[in-house]
Every structure is written in structure tokens, then in C-alpha cells.
Enzyme design. Structure first.
Site, PDB file in Angstrom:
ATOM      1  N   THR A  42     -24.018  -1.817 -10.870  1.00  0.00           N
ATOM      2  CA  THR A  42     -23.375  -1.885  -9.554  1.00  0.00           C
ATOM      3  C   THR A  42     -23.994  -0.782  -8.692  1.00  0.00           C
ATOM      4  O   THR A  42     -24.447   0.244  -9.205  1.00  0.00           O
ATOM      5  CB  THR A  42     -21.849  -1.696  -9.657  1.00  0.00           C
ATOM      6  OG1 THR A  42     -21.561  -0.478 -10.338  1.00  0.00           O
ATOM      7  CG2 THR A  42     -21.206  -2.860 -10.402  1.00  0.00           C
ATOM      8  N   VAL A  44     -23.118   1.575  -6.130  1.00  0.00           N
ATOM      9  CA  VAL A  44     -22.659   2.952  -5.965  1.00  0.00           C
ATOM     10  C   VAL A  44     -22.792   3.718  -7.279  1.00  0.00           C
ATOM     11  O   VAL A  44     -23.248   4.869  -7.313  1.00  0.00           O
ATOM     12  CB  VAL A  44     -21.202   2.991  -5.449  1.00  0.00           C
ATOM     13  CG1 VAL A  44     -20.708   4.442  -5.352  1.00  0.00           C
ATOM     14  CG2 VAL A  44     -21.090   2.308  -4.095  1.00  0.00           C
ATOM     15  N   CYS A  45     -22.425   3.061  -8.378  1.00  0.00           N
ATOM     16  CA  CYS A  45     -22.517   3.706  -9.696  1.00  0.00           C
ATOM     17  C   CYS A  45     -23.959   4.075 -10.034  1.00  0.00           C
ATOM     18  O   CYS A  45     -24.224   5.120 -10.634  1.00  0.00           O
ATOM     19  CB  CYS A  45     -21.961   2.772 -10.771  1.00  0.00           C
ATOM     20  SG  CYS A  45     -20.228   2.325 -10.532  1.00  0.00           S
ATOM     21  N   THR A  46     -24.874   3.218  -9.656  1.00  0.00           N
ATOM     22  CA  THR A  46     -26.288   3.490  -9.929  1.00  0.00           C
ATOM     23  C   THR A  46     -26.732   4.774  -9.236  1.00  0.00           C
ATOM     24  O   THR A  46     -27.430   5.611  -9.828  1.00  0.00           O
ATOM     25  CB  THR A  46     -27.150   2.305  -9.467  1.00  0.00           C
ATOM     26  OG1 THR A  46     -26.773   1.142 -10.221  1.00  0.00           O
ATOM     27  CG2 THR A  46     -28.625   2.583  -9.672  1.00  0.00           C
ATOM     28  N   MET A  49     -25.069   7.845 -11.111  1.00  0.00           N
ATOM     29  CA  MET A  49     -25.725   8.151 -12.379  1.00  0.00           C
ATOM     30  C   MET A  49     -27.087   8.795 -12.129  1.00  0.00           C
ATOM     31  O   MET A  49     -27.475   9.751 -12.797  1.00  0.00           O
ATOM     32  CB  MET A  49     -25.891   6.880 -13.210  1.00  0.00           C
ATOM     33  CG  MET A  49     -24.609   6.403 -13.839  1.00  0.00           C
ATOM     34  SD  MET A  49     -24.077   7.548 -15.138  1.00  0.00           S
ATOM     35  CE  MET A  49     -22.452   6.920 -15.480  1.00  0.00           C
TER      36      MET A  49
END
Length: 211
Positions: A42, A44-46, A49
Site C-alpha cells: 500500500t 503510504v506504508c511503502t 517503511m
């Protein structure tokens, strides 16, 4: 169970991208930045991280170990890490906990039904070497975290522990610190021989950089 500041954080065992892990053993004698994200692959998560991986040296300088979590499987995490590295121009080495049954997410109250019944919100837990919870932050799924603030608050916590001070609004390393009201003037004079400014009886500032 509510997790409160000062509590010993719950221990758990889990599979991670770096192999099986017992959380308290993994923390060891260092600080931990434990954070959750809703789902692999996804957008935003990318970015989050990737940003954590880019800041690896900044965390290491502070003796802080990052560890992520989502309710995906290890196999999905491993595939996604390749995308994170590619799109964010980094190399992600910290572990990501696999929590497909939401056991850890529920233990740490990362599931907020108003956001999702099965995916974790963006929780942040700063944990000290004594396994004590020192700070929590919760972001909605649609808003990425502010990593400047995460590093700033770690600096503030570690500075407070090392010097017995509090830190004012927007404090950054090198700024004046605050002497807590619990410390008398006579104690402060002994503790801070460089001197301090008494702006009010309850508001005393000190330059700890000159200590």
C-alpha cells in the site's frame, strides 16, 4: 488491557522477516521503535517503511532498534520489501512482524474498529531498555508519520533520562532544558553547576550542553 506510559510492554513471540523472535529478548539492552502499518503493498506504508530504512543510521546512533508489524504473512512482507527498496531507493534490514491472526495487534491495541476490523492503524511505541513504554502515538491509516518528530522525542526522552530534566515545546538537542519542579533550587545548584535561569519559581531553564 490498556497500555499506559511506564508499563512494561507485553512480551510475545512471532515470525518476522528476520526469523522467529521473542520481543523482549530482541529488544535486549537497547531502545525500540515498534510501529504498525495497515497492509503490505500500500502506498503510504511503502513510504514509511522506506523512510525507516533510510534513517537506519540515525536510529542506530541513538541505540534504537526499529521493528514493524502488519497483519500480513512473512512471505508477503518479503516480497513487499523488494518493492520498498526499489521505490524508496533504500535497503530495508529491520524486522517486520507477521501477524495474520491479529494476535499482537490486539495485544497492543493496534486494531481500531472505526478504521478497520482486521488491519492495524499506524501505532508508534517507543520502548526503553527496561521494556517500559515511554511514548505512544497513533496515526490514522491515511496519514503518514512524521519521522522528524519520532527522532526528536527519542532525543528528548534520552536527554531527560541522562540529565534529570524536562524539555519544552519544540525542543531540539542543544536547546535549553527545563528543571522539573520536584528539584529544589539548592538541589538544582548542585546538579547544574553551570547555573540556571529562574524565569518563574516554577519555570527554570538550564543549558545542559555546557554541563
Amino acid at each position: 488491557m490498556s497500555l499506559l506510559l511506564g508499563d512494561t510492554v507485553p512480551d510475545f513471540t512471532a515470525e518476522t522477516t528476520n526469523g522467529p523472535m521473542s520481543f523482549h529478548d530482541w529488544i535486549g539492552d537497547e531502545w525500540a521503535f515498534f510501529f504498525s502499518h495497515p497492509a503490505d503493498f500500500t502506498p503510504v506504508c511503502t513510504t514509511e517503511m522506506g523512510r525507516t530504512a533510510q534513517l537506519a543510521e540515525n536510529f542506530a546512533q541513538r541505540g534504537v532498534k526499529p521493528i514493524g508489524l502488519s497483519t500480513d504473512h512473512v512471505s508477503e512482507h518479503l516480497k513487499w520489501i523488494e518493492d520498498v527498496n526499489d521505490t524508496q531507493s533504500t535497503t530495508l534490514r529491520f524486522p517486520i512482524v507477521a501477524d495474520p491472526n491479529c494476535e499482537v495487534a490486539k495485544l497492543y491495541e493496534m486494531i481500531h474498529p472505526g478504521e478497520s476490523q482486521t488491519a492495524a492503524v499506524r501505532s508508534v511505541f517507543i520502548i526503553d531498555p527496561n521494556k517500559k513504554l515511554r511514548l505512544t502515538m497513533t496515526y490514522p491509516m491515511s496519514v503518514g508519520r512524521n519521522f522528524d518528530e519520532i527522532l526528536r522525542v527519542i532525543d528528548a526522552l534520552q536527554t531527560g533520562d541522562a540529565n534529570g530534566v524536562a524539555t519544552p515545546a519544540d525542543w531540539r538537542p542543544g536547546d535549553l532544558a527545563i528543571i522539573p519542579p520536584s528539584v529544589s533550587n539548592s538541589e538544582a545548584t548542585e546538579k547544574f553547576p553551570q547555573g540556571f535561569d529562574e524565569i518563574r519559581p516554577y519555570l527554570r531553564t538550564v543549558d545542559i550542553s555546557s554541563k
